[in-house]
Scaffold this motif. Structure first.
Motif, mmCIF file in Angstrom:
data_model
loop_
_atom_site.group_PDB
_atom_site.id
_atom_site.type_symbol
_atom_site.label_atom_id
_atom_site.label_comp_id
_atom_site.label_asym_id
_atom_site.label_seq_id
_atom_site.Cartn_x
_atom_site.Cartn_y
_atom_site.Cartn_z
ATOM 1 N N ALA A 139 -26.869 1.207 -3.705
ATOM 2 C CA ALA A 139 -27.831 1.084 -4.810
ATOM 3 C C ALA A 139 -29.128 0.437 -4.330
ATOM 4 O O ALA A 139 -30.231 0.792 -4.783
ATOM 5 N N ALA A 140 -29.014 -0.515 -3.389
ATOM 6 C CA ALA A 140 -30.208 -1.192 -2.864
ATOM 7 C C ALA A 140 -31.104 -0.212 -2.097
ATOM 8 O O ALA A 140 -32.326 -0.359 -2.078
ATOM 9 N N ILE A 141 -30.498 0.790 -1.448
ATOM 10 C CA ILE A 141 -31.304 1.823 -0.760
ATOM 11 C C ILE A 141 -32.176 2.556 -1.779
ATOM 12 O O ILE A 141 -33.382 2.727 -1.582
ATOM 13 N N PHE A 142 -31.548 2.974 -2.879
ATOM 14 C CA PHE A 142 -32.291 3.715 -3.909
ATOM 15 C C PHE A 142 -33.435 2.869 -4.463
ATOM 16 O O PHE A 142 -34.546 3.358 -4.676
ATOM 17 N N ALA A 143 -33.155 1.563 -4.652
ATOM 18 C CA ALA A 143 -34.174 0.675 -5.211
ATOM 19 C C ALA A 143 -35.341 0.504 -4.234
ATOM 20 O O ALA A 143 -36.509 0.587 -4.623
ATOM 21 N N ALA A 144 -35.043 0.291 -2.942
ATOM 22 C CA ALA A 144 -36.107 0.055 -1.959
ATOM 23 C C ALA A 144 -37.011 1.270 -1.796
ATOM 24 O O ALA A 144 -38.210 1.155 -1.587
ATOM 25 N N LYS A 145 -36.426 2.462 -1.915
ATOM 26 C CA LYS A 145 -37.200 3.700 -1.745
ATOM 27 C C LYS A 145 -37.856 4.181 -3.026
ATOM 28 O O LYS A 145 -38.747 5.021 -2.987
ATOM 29 N N GLY A 146 -37.358 3.712 -4.174
ATOM 30 C CA GLY A 146 -37.774 4.324 -5.431
ATOM 31 C C GLY A 146 -37.265 5.746 -5.515
ATOM 32 O O GLY A 146 -37.951 6.651 -5.987
ATOM 33 N N ARG A 147 -36.032 5.957 -5.047
ATOM 34 C CA ARG A 147 -35.485 7.315 -4.948
ATOM 35 C C ARG A 147 -34.800 7.717 -6.243
ATOM 36 O O ARG A 147 -34.046 6.930 -6.831
ATOM 37 N N PRO A 148 -35.018 8.963 -6.715
ATOM 38 C CA PRO A 148 -34.313 9.437 -7.908
ATOM 39 C C PRO A 148 -32.794 9.364 -7.715
ATOM 40 O O PRO A 148 -32.277 9.689 -6.641
ATOM 41 N N GLN A 149 -32.090 8.938 -8.748
ATOM 42 C CA GLN A 149 -30.644 8.697 -8.653
ATOM 43 C C GLN A 149 -29.832 9.971 -8.379
ATOM 44 O O GLN A 149 -28.707 9.899 -7.904
ATOM 45 N N ASP A 150 -30.391 11.138 -8.710
ATOM 46 C CA ASP A 150 -29.617 12.379 -8.542
ATOM 47 C C ASP A 150 -29.771 12.973 -7.141
ATOM 48 O O ASP A 150 -29.351 14.097 -6.896
ATOM 49 N N ASN A 151 -30.383 12.223 -6.210
ATOM 50 C CA ASN A 151 -30.596 12.750 -4.864
ATOM 51 C C ASN A 151 -29.629 12.075 -3.890
ATOM 52 O O ASN A 151 -29.813 10.923 -3.521
ATOM 53 N N PRO A 152 -28.573 12.791 -3.462
ATOM 54 C CA PRO A 152 -27.515 12.158 -2.657
ATOM 55 C C PRO A 152 -27.969 11.732 -1.265
ATOM 56 O O PRO A 152 -28.954 12.242 -0.733
ATOM 57 N N LEU A 153 -27.224 10.801 -0.671
ATOM 58 C CA LEU A 153 -27.490 10.320 0.688
ATOM 59 C C LEU A 153 -26.513 10.973 1.660
ATOM 60 O O LEU A 153 -25.444 11.458 1.262
ATOM 61 N N ILE A 154 -26.866 10.952 2.937
ATOM 62 C CA ILE A 154 -25.941 11.451 3.958
ATOM 63 C C ILE A 154 -25.305 10.260 4.680
ATOM 64 O O ILE A 154 -25.862 9.168 4.703
ATOM 65 N N LEU A 155 -24.125 10.498 5.244
ATOM 66 C CA LEU A 155 -23.411 9.445 5.978
ATOM 67 C C LEU A 155 -23.552 9.665 7.481
ATOM 68 O O LEU A 155 -23.359 10.776 7.978
ATOM 69 N N HIS A 156 -23.866 8.570 8.184
ATOM 70 C CA HIS A 156 -24.003 8.625 9.643
ATOM 71 C C HIS A 156 -22.760 8.035 10.293
ATOM 72 O O HIS A 156 -22.295 6.962 9.897
ATOM 73 N N ILE A 157 -22.244 8.751 11.283
ATOM 74 C CA ILE A 157 -21.020 8.328 11.965
ATOM 75 C C ILE A 157 -21.254 8.316 13.475
ATOM 76 O O ILE A 157 -22.130 9.033 13.964
ATOM 77 N N PRO A 158 -20.505 7.486 14.207
ATOM 78 C CA PRO A 158 -20.774 7.341 15.641
ATOM 79 C C PRO A 158 -20.098 8.402 16.502
ATOM 80 O O PRO A 158 -20.486 8.592 17.643
#
Ligand code: TXA
Ligand code: MG
Length: 343
Positions: free
Chosen positions: A47-66
């Motif tokens: 949620a903090a990512i969305f807040a810092a970017k001002g990103r619309p809530q309906d726009n999903p994030l991707i997961l980074h793996i090693p």
């Protein structure tokens, strides 16, 4: 809320991992663009990512793996093609959309039953994720709507005081965000062009469809498969007009239509036509990799110059050019003058 954003180096893996493990926000370098990372299993951190970017809530994030073995932790019904792609292109600039497992929070996927998975090439970032032992959710590190950052300094323009720390690993080698391919449809569908080209994907998989949102403006009532593709994006403050066609003809067209107060994005070979004008060159005409590395910095640069309008020469849309033209066309809201079709 403002905090003191710590500057970390590629030697500070433990400090970076601690930020993630403690639920904080970390600027992470990748080979594509800088990302705004947080623990992808922690809904509050996400949620903090969305807040810092001002990103619309309906726009999903991707997961980074090693490493690719983490796919099974967060995805199910994984098709063989996912492993084919992972073997060929990971670590590297490719995001694969797969069916998610229930342990992936809704906050990451915006409620979708799929999740984007990416194993970045940047070694320090993979080391940080492995040390934190959680997948890192990370959109591009820009304020929502602005061009993506390809240096730590560009990311700090948007995020200084809003994130706990940033790892500076120098300029990004690719310069445009990862290619996104959806493997939950048949045939697979390219949702966003990037460093892994459509040609390379077709060579690996056979038939691959190109999502419409890549090449045309989506109207407000349409629902693109990558929710992010519907937003105005990558845009500097001044309006952008893209001129596509044979490079010399496009440069001459811009020179003929340029008005006082206008800026230009062009190939190095044509800067002489625009002497005395605010100009950003993006590399030699035939150097697609350099265009990709330079395009976002060129767009950002105009926000520090007082321009009325920006004219941009458009590269060919083959190979890596598909990604560069997509970002430019989106920055222009698909305001494109196609010279070959004008006459
Ligand atoms: O290169 C990159 O991919 C960078 C670096 C930091 O890794 N990240 C990045 O993330 O570009 P972001 O959030 O700026 O763009 C991700 C795109 C968005 O357009 C989003 O809508 C789409 O991926 N996306 C995410 N999850 C999706 C899903 N499950 N299905 C379809 N599209 C998805
Ligand atoms: Mg983005």
């Amino acid at each position: 809320m403002s905090m003191n954003t710590k500057r970390l180096t590629v030697d500070n893996v433990a400090q970076g991992a601690a930020v993630i493990a403690q639920g904080g926000l970390l600027g992470i370098p990748t080979e594509t663009v800088y990302g705004l990372g947080a623990n992808g299993l922690d809904p509050n951190a996400v949620a903090a990512i969305f807040a810092a970017k001002g990103r619309p809530q309906d726009n999903p994030l991707i997961l980074h793996i090693p490493d690719p073995s983490w796919l099974e932790r967060y995805c199910q019904d994984i098709p063989e093609t996912a492993y084919t792609l992972a073997e060929r292109f990971w670590p590297g600039p490719l995001t694969i959309i797969l069916k998610r497992k229930p342990n992936v929070p809704d906050a990451v996927t915006a409620g979708l039953d799929t999740v984007g998975m990416r194993c970045p090439a940047c070694a320090v970032t993979r080391a940080i994720i492995a040390a934190a032992d959680v997948p890192v959710a990370a959109p591009s590190g820009n304020t929502s709507g602005r061009p993506s950052p390809t240096t730590a300094a560009a990311m700090l323009e948007d995020m200084d005081g809003k994130i706990d720390a940033i790892v500076d690993a120098g300029p990004c080698a690719v310069g445009v965000e990862s290619t996104i391919i959806d493997l939950t449809t048949a045939p697979p569908r390219l949702l966003r062009p990037g460093g892994v080209t459509l040609e390379q994907l077709r060579e690996a998989l056979g038939e691959v469809n190109l999502d419409e949102a890549v090449t045309r403006l989506m109207s407000t009532n349409e629902k693109p498969r990558a929710p992010g593709m519907k937003y105005r994006h990558y845009a500097p403050k001044a309006p952008v007009t893209v001129v596509s066609g044979e490079p010399e003809a496009a440069a001459q067209y811009i020179a003929a239509h340029l008005e006082p107060g206008d800026g230009v994005i062009c190939f190095n070979d044509y800067v002489n036509l625009f002497k005395g004008r605010p100009t950003e060159s993006i590399g030699p005409t035939d150097d697609q990799s350099e265009h990709a590395r330079r395009i976002f910095e060129a767009l950002r640069a105009f926000d520090h110059k007082d321009v009325r309008r920006i004219w941009a020469q458009s590269p060919d849309a083959n190979g890596l050019g598909l990604a560069v033209t997509n970002r430019l066309n989106k920055a222009a809201g698909f305001h494109i003058i196609e010279l070959s079709k004008e006459k």
